[in-house]
Design a protein around this motif. Structure first.
Motif, mmCIF file in Angstrom:
data_model
loop_
_atom_site.group_PDB
_atom_site.id
_atom_site.type_symbol
_atom_site.label_atom_id
_atom_site.label_comp_id
_atom_site.label_asym_id
_atom_site.label_seq_id
_atom_site.Cartn_x
_atom_site.Cartn_y
_atom_site.Cartn_z
ATOM 1 N N PHE A 93 0.798 -1.232 0.000
ATOM 2 C CA PHE A 93 0.000 0.000 0.000
ATOM 3 C C PHE A 93 0.826 1.276 0.000
ATOM 4 N N SER A 114 -3.216 -3.436 -6.266
ATOM 5 C CA SER A 114 -3.530 -2.789 -4.988
ATOM 6 C C SER A 114 -2.337 -2.102 -4.342
ATOM 7 N N THR A 116 -1.823 0.937 -3.757
ATOM 8 C CA THR A 116 -2.710 2.095 -3.840
ATOM 9 C C THR A 116 -1.999 3.440 -3.756
ATOM 10 N N SER A 117 -0.743 3.477 -3.337
ATOM 11 C CA SER A 117 0.021 4.733 -3.288
ATOM 12 C C SER A 117 0.973 4.884 -4.465
ATOM 13 N N ASN A 137 -6.119 -1.437 -9.496
ATOM 14 C CA ASN A 137 -6.330 -0.788 -8.202
ATOM 15 C C ASN A 137 -5.111 0.013 -7.722
ATOM 16 N N CYS A 138 -4.315 0.507 -8.653
ATOM 17 C CA CYS A 138 -3.227 1.436 -8.322
ATOM 18 C C CYS A 138 -3.818 2.841 -8.457
ATOM 19 N N ARG A 139 -4.535 3.244 -7.453
ATOM 20 C CA ARG A 139 -5.375 4.450 -7.510
ATOM 21 C C ARG A 139 -4.620 5.747 -7.728
ATOM 22 N N LYS A 140 -3.373 5.848 -7.310
ATOM 23 C CA LYS A 140 -2.610 7.099 -7.421
ATOM 24 C C LYS A 140 -1.835 7.224 -8.728
ATOM 25 N N CYS A 161 -7.713 2.086 -11.790
ATOM 26 C CA CYS A 161 -6.677 3.120 -11.631
ATOM 27 C C CYS A 161 -7.425 4.445 -11.785
#
Length: 183
Positions: A93, A114, A116-117, A137-140, A161
């Motif tokens: 994360f 995942s 996520t950062s 799910n690599c949101r950043k 993403c």
């Protein structure tokens, strides 16, 4: 390359610089793990809270090697790394950035899922396929540069993403599978 720990950061210096300097390297702190062979991966079980890992002279990052290491923020991969195993960094994360060495030709399924950062990834020229779920799910993750050698982006490779704004390159793409960029 020679690895030094300087003011809280891992620094790699060319051999020439090492030979012309009188600076002695400090020992690495406990939250930095150096992996130089397959047996060294056992260190990750002993130090699950490491914040930085250096992987060199191994040829690959093993399947699930760093899975769910929530404190891991930085990974330095040696020039000899050719393969990133399946789910190798899944659930890290706090991982912020990954520079994949030029020799990397294979990234396993869900390798960075995942994270996520994760804000930045450098994909090497020579990579041919971005596998299913690799960066899901690599949101950043805001932008990605697809090397011209990539011919296929598999399903869900960049699913969820949610901050992905720009995709550059991709001149060699033949196939973008269903839901590769879902959501």
């Amino acid at each position: 390359m020679t690895i030094f720990y300087f003011k809280g950061e891992i620094v790699m210096l060319p051999l020439e610089l090492k030979m012309n300097t009188k600076v002695k390297p400090e020992p690495l702190p406990d939250d930095v793990i150096v992996i130089r062979n397959d047996l060294d991966y056992a260190k990750l079980f002993e130090h699950p809270d490491c914040v930085c890992a250096v992987v060199e002279w191994c040829g690959c990052v093993e399947n699930n090697a760093f899975t769910n290491m929530r404190q891991l923020r930085q990974v330095i991969l040696g020039d000899d790394i050719e393969d990133i195993g399946e789910e190798a960094f899944k659930g890290c994360f706090n991982l912020l950035k990954v520079d994949l060495p030029a020799r990397v030709k294979n990234i396993g399924l869900f390798a960075f899922e995942s994270c996520t950062s994760l804000e930045s990834v450098t994909l090497p020229y020579g990579l041919e396929v971005i596998r299913s779920g690799t960066f899901s799910n690599c949101r950043k993750l805001k932008e990605i540069h697809i090397p011209s050698t990539v011919t296929c982006i598999e399903s869900s490779a960049f699913a969820d993403c949610t901050e992905l704004e720009r995709v550059y390159g991709g001149e060699g793409l033949v196939t973008i599978e269903r839901e590769a960029f879902f959501n």
